[in-house]
Motif scaffolding. Structure first.
Motif, short mmCIF file in Angstrom:
data_model
loop_
_atom_site.label_atom_id
_atom_site.label_comp_id
_atom_site.label_asym_id
_atom_site.label_seq_id
_atom_site.Cartn_x
_atom_site.Cartn_y
_atom_site.Cartn_z
N UNK A 95 16.06 3.43 -24.02
CA UNK A 95 17.38 2.94 -23.65
C UNK A 95 17.35 2.35 -22.25
N UNK A 96 17.95 1.17 -22.08
CA UNK A 96 17.93 0.48 -20.78
C UNK A 96 19.11 0.90 -19.91
N UNK A 97 20.29 1.08 -20.50
CA UNK A 97 21.50 1.39 -19.73
C UNK A 97 22.07 2.74 -20.16
N UNK A 98 22.81 3.37 -19.23
CA UNK A 98 23.59 4.54 -19.62
C UNK A 98 24.60 4.13 -20.69
N UNK A 99 24.88 5.04 -21.61
CA UNK A 99 25.88 4.78 -22.65
C UNK A 99 27.05 5.73 -22.43
N UNK A 100 28.24 5.15 -22.30
CA UNK A 100 29.47 5.93 -22.07
C UNK A 100 30.23 6.07 -23.38
N UNK A 101 30.83 7.23 -23.55
CA UNK A 101 31.58 7.51 -24.78
C UNK A 101 32.92 6.79 -24.75
N UNK A 102 33.18 5.89 -25.72
CA UNK A 102 34.47 5.18 -25.74
C UNK A 102 35.59 5.98 -26.41
N UNK A 103 35.21 6.91 -27.28
CA UNK A 103 36.22 7.68 -28.01
C UNK A 103 35.71 9.12 -28.14
N UNK A 104 36.61 10.08 -27.96
CA UNK A 104 36.22 11.48 -28.00
C UNK A 104 35.68 11.86 -29.37
N UNK A 105 34.80 12.84 -29.36
CA UNK A 105 34.27 13.42 -30.60
C UNK A 105 34.53 14.93 -30.60
N UNK A 106 35.14 15.46 -31.65
CA UNK A 106 35.83 14.67 -32.69
C UNK A 106 37.06 13.97 -32.10
N UNK A 107 37.50 12.89 -32.74
CA UNK A 107 38.62 12.11 -32.20
C UNK A 107 39.98 12.77 -32.45
N UNK A 108 40.01 13.87 -33.20
CA UNK A 108 41.27 14.58 -33.46
C UNK A 108 40.93 16.03 -33.79
N UNK A 141 32.09 15.61 -27.32
CA UNK A 141 32.07 14.80 -26.10
C UNK A 141 33.45 14.17 -25.92
N UNK A 142 33.82 13.93 -24.66
CA UNK A 142 35.12 13.34 -24.36
C UNK A 142 34.96 11.88 -23.99
N UNK A 143 35.97 11.09 -24.23
CA UNK A 143 35.97 9.69 -23.84
C UNK A 143 35.71 9.59 -22.34
N UNK A 144 34.78 8.72 -21.96
CA UNK A 144 34.40 8.57 -20.56
C UNK A 144 33.17 9.35 -20.18
N UNK A 145 32.77 10.34 -21.00
CA UNK A 145 31.53 11.08 -20.72
C UNK A 145 30.33 10.16 -20.89
N UNK A 146 29.23 10.51 -20.23
CA UNK A 146 27.98 9.80 -20.45
C UNK A 146 27.29 10.40 -21.67
N UNK A 147 27.14 9.59 -22.69
CA UNK A 147 26.52 10.09 -23.92
C UNK A 147 25.01 10.19 -23.79
N UNK A 148 24.38 9.12 -23.27
CA UNK A 148 22.92 9.08 -23.14
C UNK A 148 22.57 8.39 -21.83
N UNK A 149 21.51 8.85 -21.20
CA UNK A 149 21.06 8.27 -19.95
C UNK A 149 20.04 7.16 -20.19
N UNK A 150 20.04 6.16 -19.31
CA UNK A 150 18.99 5.15 -19.35
C UNK A 150 17.63 5.84 -19.23
#
Length: 440
Positions: free
Chosen positions: A46-59, A173-182
């Motif tokens: 992975x080249x870039x950090x990946x940020x969570x766009x939507x919480x898991x679970x979303x509800x 994971x919550x929206x805005x968290x870092x899911x995976x690091x570069x």
């Protein structure tokens, strides 16, 4: 090309292991990033950090098959006097508009389905009569077989606390968290996470394409008959497998005969699919060392400085080595010795780090540890050479496997470590602490 082109080292210079490795790693650069579909990105970095766009679970959703209820309605429930609730409908996974649960009511709910408005907890179906008016049941009947199960009444035999059997929104994971690091290597769990947060593509460094080529007119493809003086080609299989193990896409080329023109032609043909080329054999001082003959600088480098330099290293096994670049794209080439153990040890020390550098990783090397030598007698090592002996590591001890000969393939197959004897050490006694490279 490499820094070797300007290094003040003549043909008789004895390179250290560290000098040779430093020269390789100062030349090899990570491959350019590309955008790939998720499954195509497996094994890539992975080249870039990946940020969570939507919480898991979303509800908020149910972790059980059962009934969504209000806590007060089942507070006094028991086997003798169950709570009797009106079933107002089904809530299945994927339900867009779930029913509302009011006082004295329950909704039949499936695992993964959203907790309906008004409900505070989930009662597992095993704690109920399943709407059948009898004792506790072991599960629900399929809706297609018993649609009436979504209505009527259900008897609940046990109370529950608030939020029981409910997976909270954002509990993974919550929206805005870092899911995976570069720098993360994408395996199945990482690809699952990317898919779960809605990523269809990802920017990665591709897996390097490594072409492995063995040389020697005596080499025969496994499965064919051996004539006098012939042996089976094991090096190209070992190194291709090792390259794949390191994370590369590896292509094995059948053994090339001892002819310089044939070798040059074969290499030129293979360059189109190579980010790195690896040859084995033909790098020593014999009259038939074809790799050295075909690729040595010999005063005919191109104007850009492309070419391969052949060296002697202060190591055992693996003294003869070659390194440089070839072709219009200056593709890195590592020329390894032909003895099976020499070529494999050389791969672990030099080629594997180069592959991982091409991938853009920072952790390039096999893990190392210290271990007590478990042996019947002292190990001898030539002065001025860093020796790498095969070993079996377990519980803080390492036991030599086989002798020091560079042709002993069977011993290599039973080793999971390399015992490192430094240049200034000529003898290691049983019980002495030694450095160990763990081969996995």
């Amino acid at each position: 090309m490499s820094s070797a082109a300007t290094r003040p080292a003549g043909p008789d210079h004895l390179w250290s292991v560290d000098e040779h490795l430093e020269d390789i790693l100062s030349t090899v650069r990570p491959l350019e990033p590309i955008e790939l579909q998720l499954l195509d990105a497996q094994g890539c970095v992975l080249v870039d950090d990946v940020t969570v766009p939507v919480s898991l679970p979303p509800f908020d959703n149910s972790s059980m098959d059962g009934y969504a209820v209000r806590v007060a309605d089942v507070a006094d429930a028991g086997e003798e006097f169950p709570a009797v609730l009106d079933v107002v409908g089904d809530v299945a996974a994927g339900a867009a508009e779930p029913v509302r649960v009011g006082p004295g009511q329950a909704a039949r709910i499936m695992t993964g389905a959203p907790l309906p408005p008004g409900a505070e907890a989930v009662v597992p179906v095993e704690w109920t009569d399943g709407g059948l008016g009898e004792g506790p049941v072991s599960g629900m009947r399929a809706r297609s077989l018993a649609p009436e199960g979504a209505e009527g009444q259900v008897r609940v035999h046990r109370p529950v606390e608030a939020r029981a059997h409910v997976r909270a929104k954002g509990s993974d994971v919550k929206a805005g968290d870092r899911a995976l690091e570069a720098g993360t290597i994408l395996g199945p769990p990482q690809i699952a996470l990317l898919a779960a947060i809605g990523r269809g593509t990802v920017r990665v460094r591709p897996r390097p394409r490594v072409v492995v080529m063995s040389t020697g007119s005596e080499l025969v493809q496994p499965g064919e008959n051996l004539a006098d003086g012939q042996i089976y080609d094991s090096n190209s299989f070992a190194l291709t497998a090792a390259a794949r193990d390191a994370g590369a896409i590896a292509y094995r080329v059948g053994a090339v005969a001892d002819d310089a023109d044939t070798l040059r032609s074969t290499i030129e043909d293979q360059l189109v699919r190579a980010d790195l080329m690896v040859t084995t054999g033909g790098v020593s001082v014999g009259a038939y060392d074809v790799v050295k003959e075909a690729l040595s600088y010999a005063g005919d480098e191109d104007e850009a400085g492309s070419g391969v330099e052949f060296r002697k290293l202060a190591m055992q096994p693996g003294k003869p080595q070659g390194f440089g670049s070839i072709g219009p794209d200056h593709t890195p080439l590592l020329a390894l010795p032909g003895n099976p153990v020499s070529s494999y040890v050389s791969f672990e020390l030099f080629v594997r780090p180069a592959i991982r550098a091409l991938m853009g990783l920072t952790d390039l090397h096999r893990p190392r540890t210290r271990a007590a030598l478990k042996a019947d007698k002292a190990l001898r090592s030539p002065k001025g050479r860093r020796q790498f002996l095969r070993g079996a590591y377990a519980d803080g001890e390492v036991t030599p496997v086989g002798g020091s000969g560079s042709h002993l393939i069977a011993a290599l197959a039973h080793a999971d470590a390399l015992i490192v004897v430094p240049e200034d050490v000529e003898s290691v006694e049983p019980g002495d602490e030694v450095e160990v490279v763990l081969l996995g």
